[in-house]
Scaffold this motif. Structure first.
Motif, PDB file in Angstrom:
ATOM      1  N   LYS A  85       1.997  -1.241   7.244  1.00 28.23           N
ATOM      2  CA  LYS A  85       0.610  -1.328   6.770  1.00 28.23           C
ATOM      3  C   LYS A  85       0.145  -2.772   6.575  1.00 28.23           C
ATOM      4  O   LYS A  85      -0.893  -3.015   5.983  1.00 28.23           O
ATOM      5  N   ILE A  86       0.922  -3.715   7.092  1.00 31.34           N
ATOM      6  CA  ILE A  86       0.573  -5.129   6.971  1.00 31.34           C
ATOM      7  C   ILE A  86       0.192  -5.624   8.359  1.00 31.34           C
ATOM      8  O   ILE A  86       1.007  -5.607   9.281  1.00 31.34           O
ATOM      9  N   SER A  87      -1.047  -6.049   8.522  1.00 30.93           N
ATOM     10  CA  SER A  87      -1.498  -6.466   9.848  1.00 30.93           C
ATOM     11  C   SER A  87      -1.049  -7.883  10.165  1.00 30.93           C
ATOM     12  O   SER A  87      -0.848  -8.708   9.274  1.00 30.93           O
ATOM     13  N   GLY A  88      -0.872  -8.132  11.450  1.00 31.87           N
ATOM     14  CA  GLY A  88      -0.592  -9.469  11.936  1.00 31.87           C
ATOM     15  C   GLY A  88       0.849  -9.923  11.888  1.00 31.87           C
ATOM     16  O   GLY A  88       1.140 -11.083  12.168  1.00 31.87           O
ATOM     17  N   LEU A  89       1.760  -9.040  11.543  1.00 33.97           N
ATOM     18  CA  LEU A  89       3.170  -9.443  11.495  1.00 33.97           C
ATOM     19  C   LEU A  89       3.795  -9.337  12.880  1.00 33.97           C
ATOM     20  O   LEU A  89       3.527  -8.404  13.624  1.00 33.97           O
ATOM     21  N   VAL A 139       4.867  -6.971  -4.770  1.00 32.74           N
ATOM     22  CA  VAL A 139       4.407  -7.257  -6.124  1.00 32.74           C
ATOM     23  C   VAL A 139       2.939  -6.845  -6.216  1.00 32.74           C
ATOM     24  O   VAL A 139       2.164  -7.071  -5.279  1.00 32.74           O
ATOM     25  N   ASP A 140       2.581  -6.211  -7.308  1.00 37.58           N
ATOM     26  CA  ASP A 140       1.210  -5.764  -7.545  1.00 37.58           C
ATOM     27  C   ASP A 140       0.277  -6.974  -7.453  1.00 37.58           C
ATOM     28  O   ASP A 140       0.460  -7.968  -8.171  1.00 37.58           O
ATOM     29  N   SER A 141      -0.723  -6.894  -6.595  1.00 40.33           N
ATOM     30  CA  SER A 141      -1.630  -8.028  -6.375  1.00 40.33           C
ATOM     31  C   SER A 141      -2.465  -8.355  -7.613  1.00 40.33           C
ATOM     32  O   SER A 141      -3.021  -9.453  -7.704  1.00 40.33           O
ATOM     33  N   SER A 142      -2.546  -7.441  -8.566  1.00 43.02           N
ATOM     34  CA  SER A 142      -3.297  -7.722  -9.796  1.00 43.02           C
ATOM     35  C   SER A 142      -2.449  -8.462 -10.828  1.00 43.02           C
ATOM     36  O   SER A 142      -2.913  -8.690 -11.947  1.00 43.02           O
ATOM     37  N   HIS A 143      -1.236  -8.849 -10.444  1.00 43.74           N
ATOM     38  CA  HIS A 143      -0.346  -9.602 -11.338  1.00 43.74           C
ATOM     39  C   HIS A 143       0.016 -10.951 -10.711  1.00 43.74           C
ATOM     40  O   HIS A 143       1.156 -11.161 -10.291  1.00 43.74           O
ATOM     41  N   PRO A 144      -0.933 -11.889 -10.659  1.00 46.40           N
ATOM     42  CA  PRO A 144      -0.660 -13.179 -10.011  1.00 46.40           C
ATOM     43  C   PRO A 144       0.458 -13.982 -10.678  1.00 46.40           C
ATOM     44  O   PRO A 144       1.144 -14.742 -10.002  1.00 46.40           O
ATOM     45  N   LYS A 145       0.667 -13.809 -11.975  1.00 46.32           N
ATOM     46  CA  LYS A 145       1.757 -14.541 -12.642  1.00 46.32           C
ATOM     47  C   LYS A 145       3.117 -14.059 -12.144  1.00 46.32           C
ATOM     48  O   LYS A 145       4.044 -14.846 -12.006  1.00 46.32           O
ATOM     49  N   SER A 161      -0.311  -4.783   1.305  1.00 48.28           N
ATOM     50  CA  SER A 161      -0.057  -3.411   1.708  1.00 48.28           C
ATOM     51  C   SER A 161      -0.307  -2.481   0.527  1.00 48.28           C
ATOM     52  O   SER A 161      -0.108  -2.861  -0.626  1.00 48.28           O
ATOM     53  N   GLN A 162      -0.722  -1.273   0.838  1.00 48.14           N
ATOM     54  CA  GLN A 162      -0.763  -0.206  -0.156  1.00 48.14           C
ATOM     55  C   GLN A 162       0.217   0.847   0.362  1.00 48.14           C
ATOM     56  O   GLN A 162      -0.149   1.729   1.137  1.00 48.14           O
ATOM     57  N   PRO A 163       1.496   0.737  -0.048  1.00 52.18           N
ATOM     58  CA  PRO A 163       2.542   1.561   0.560  1.00 52.18           C
ATOM     59  C   PRO A 163       2.414   3.065   0.314  1.00 52.18           C
ATOM     60  O   PRO A 163       2.937   3.857   1.090  1.00 52.18           O
ATOM     61  N   PHE A 164       1.726   3.466  -0.753  1.00 48.29           N
ATOM     62  CA  PHE A 164       1.520   4.871  -1.080  1.00 48.29           C
ATOM     63  C   PHE A 164       0.061   5.049  -1.479  1.00 48.29           C
ATOM     64  O   PHE A 164      -0.565   4.117  -1.979  1.00 48.29           O
ATOM     65  N   PRO A 168      -0.931   0.600  -6.247  1.00 48.50           N
ATOM     66  CA  PRO A 168      -1.894  -0.502  -6.226  1.00 48.50           C
ATOM     67  C   PRO A 168      -1.717  -1.313  -4.941  1.00 48.50           C
ATOM     68  O   PRO A 168      -0.723  -1.163  -4.231  1.00 48.50           O
ATOM     69  N   LEU A 169      -2.679  -2.174  -4.654  1.00 45.41           N
ATOM     70  CA  LEU A 169      -2.544  -3.080  -3.526  1.00 45.41           C
ATOM     71  C   LEU A 169      -1.418  -4.059  -3.848  1.00 45.41           C
ATOM     72  O   LEU A 169      -1.404  -4.666  -4.923  1.00 45.41           O
ATOM     73  N   MET A 170      -0.468  -4.180  -2.947  1.00 46.74           N
ATOM     74  CA  MET A 170       0.719  -5.006  -3.171  1.00 46.74           C
ATOM     75  C   MET A 170       0.732  -6.206  -2.234  1.00 46.74           C
ATOM     76  O   MET A 170       0.228  -6.133  -1.114  1.00 46.74           O
ATOM     77  N   ILE A 171       1.342  -7.286  -2.704  1.00 45.74           N
ATOM     78  CA  ILE A 171       1.608  -8.446  -1.862  1.00 45.74           C
ATOM     79  C   ILE A 171       3.035  -8.292  -1.356  1.00 45.74           C
ATOM     80  O   ILE A 171       3.971  -8.125  -2.156  1.00 45.74           O
ATOM     81  N   ALA A 172       3.211  -8.316  -0.042  1.00 41.66           N
ATOM     82  CA  ALA A 172       4.549  -8.295   0.549  1.00 41.66           C
ATOM     83  C   ALA A 172       5.058  -9.731   0.569  1.00 41.66           C
ATOM     84  O   ALA A 172       4.368 -10.631   1.048  1.00 41.66           O
ATOM     85  N   MET A 173       6.247  -9.933   0.010  1.00 46.15           N
ATOM     86  CA  MET A 173       6.822 -11.270  -0.075  1.00 46.15           C
ATOM     87  C   MET A 173       8.198 -11.274   0.589  1.00 46.15           C
ATOM     88  O   MET A 173       8.898 -10.261   0.579  1.00 46.15           O
TER      89      MET A 173
END
Length: 181
Positions: A85-89, A139-145, A161-164, A168-173
């Motif tokens: 679900k992550i574009s451009g990889l 990591v939940d994108s609403s938790h920048p810390k 990505s939103q895996p489910f 929430p919208l997640m940052i893939a790291m």
């Protein structure tokens, strides 16, 4: 406060299940989403799914006999939807073979032991000795810390990505596990 770390594998999972759920409950006691994504029942599904995977690895921290937190994960299998679900990889992400990437599924530390370096120690121990070339996590994108903390541990965001459906919208790291010689 001295925290000792203990490593556990796939065979230990059934005996650890309730302990992991209890730590989760303590970590999310104040969560507004206790009936949804952060609920004990939902987390139990994740524990069961992840701990049933080949190569599942778990590190639990103890202050004396008191469990303070854990980190666990498993290698991404061939055909995993992790990156889908992550574009451009490029193909370096989309062609998993079961030994390329270790996914860190959870890092949780009970409130009393937060901001003590325990999370980093659990995470570091979980990844120590892994044969895979890299580690990944969401990591939940609403938790920048939290994302910034993972960046300080060597991770880089590669997309969202939103895996489910209810996630929430997640940052893939991603971070390398082995430095080139």
């Amino acid at each position: 406060m001295s925290v000792s770390l203990r490593r556990h594998g796939h065979a230990d999972a059934p005996a650890l299940r309730e302990l992991l759920l209890d730590i989760h409950d303590d970590c999310y006691a104040e969560s507004e989403n206790r009936e949804g994504f952060d609920s004990r029942e939902r987390f139990a599904q994740f524990v069961d799914a992840w701990s049933s995977r080949p190569g599942w690895d778990c590190v639990i921290g103890y202050d004396g006999t008191e469990p303070v937190g854990f980190a666990y994960g498993a290698p991404l299998p061939t055909g995993t939807p992790w990156w889908s679900k992550i574009s451009g990889l490029g193909p370096e992400f989309t062609r998993e073979n079961g030994s390329r990437t270790f996914a860190v599924s959870e890092v949780m530390v009970r409130p009393r032991w937060r901001k003590t370096g325990t999370a980093e120690r659990l995470h570091h121990e979980l990844l120590t000795g892994r044969p895979e070339a890299r580690a990944t996590l969401f990591v939940d994108s609403s938790h920048p810390k939290v994302a910034a903390l993972y960046e300080s541990w060597g991770y880089t965001g590669v997309g969202e990505s939103q895996p489910f459906a209810d996630a929430p919208l997640m940052i893939a790291m991603v971070r390398p596990l082995h430095r080139p010689a």
